[in-house]
Write an enzyme that holds these catalytic residues in place. Sequence first.
Site, PDB file in Angstrom:
ATOM      1  N   SER A  42     -14.482  62.307  77.040  1.00 14.36           N
ATOM      2  CA  SER A  42     -14.465  61.014  77.727  1.00 14.36           C
ATOM      3  C   SER A  42     -13.084  60.559  78.182  1.00 14.36           C
ATOM      4  O   SER A  42     -12.976  59.685  79.033  1.00 14.36           O
ATOM      5  CB  SER A  42     -15.097  59.927  76.856  1.00 14.36           C
ATOM      6  OG  SER A  42     -14.253  59.616  75.768  1.00 14.36           O
ATOM      7  N   LYS A  83     -10.480  54.830  73.849  1.00 13.67           N
ATOM      8  CA  LYS A  83     -10.639  54.501  75.281  1.00 13.67           C
ATOM      9  C   LYS A  83      -9.386  53.791  75.772  1.00 13.67           C
ATOM     10  O   LYS A  83      -8.486  53.473  75.016  1.00 13.67           O
ATOM     11  CB  LYS A  83     -11.849  53.572  75.502  1.00 13.67           C
ATOM     12  CG  LYS A  83     -13.160  54.087  74.956  1.00 13.67           C
ATOM     13  CD  LYS A  83     -13.677  55.288  75.686  1.00 13.67           C
ATOM     14  CE  LYS A  83     -14.961  55.784  75.014  1.00 13.67           C
ATOM     15  NZ  LYS A  83     -15.356  57.081  75.441  1.00 13.67           N
TER      16      LYS A  83
END
Length: 185
Positions: A42, A83
Site C-alpha cells: 500500500s 500511511k
Amino acid sequence: MGKQKEKKNEWLDWLKALLIAFGLAFIVRTFLFAPIVVDGPSMLPTLHDRDQMIINKISYRFSDPERFDIVVFHASEQKDFIKRVIGLPGEQVAVRDNVLYINDEPVEEPFWTDQTEMYTDDFELEELPGGYETVPEGHVFVLGDNRSNSTDSRILGPIPMDQVVGKTSLRYWPFDRIDIINSGE
C-alpha cells in the site's frame, strides 16, 4: 569465604545491570520508539513490503502532524497500518482527475516522481465514511502512496489522533535501502 562473597556480589551486579537494561528497553519501546514491519504494497513506491522502520512515539506529544508525514495508527485491535497524512483538521480533501485538492486548491504531492504512475479514483471527503465536510478536529486523513491498493481513510474515514501510534521516517532494513524518508519525499 571472601571469594564466594565476591562471586555472589558479581552475580548480583550482573543481575541488577540486566534488570536495568530490560527496564530501559521496556520504557523506550513502550513510550519512545518501536519497530514496525511494512506489511503489503500500500505504500509503494516509497515503502516496500517487509521494510522495517522505527516509529517515533513521542513526536506528536509535542507537535501536530504535518501534511505528508508517514504515520502508524491502530486500524484495529490486532493490526497497525502505515500511511501518509494527506488532510489535517479543518481541511476539505478531494481528488479529481488524479490531482489532490485541499480546500479546493490543487496540491502537489512531491513524493510522487515523474516515473511514478499512480492513479487515484476521484473522491470528495463528503462521499466517504462519516460524510464529513472537513477533516474533524483531532483527526487526520491518510492515504497509502499506492492508492489503487490501499485500505486508508477512503474506507476507514478520518483517523482519530488517539489511534496514531507515531511518526515514522527511519528505514533500517533492508540494509541496501537504509535511509531517512522525508515527509515530502
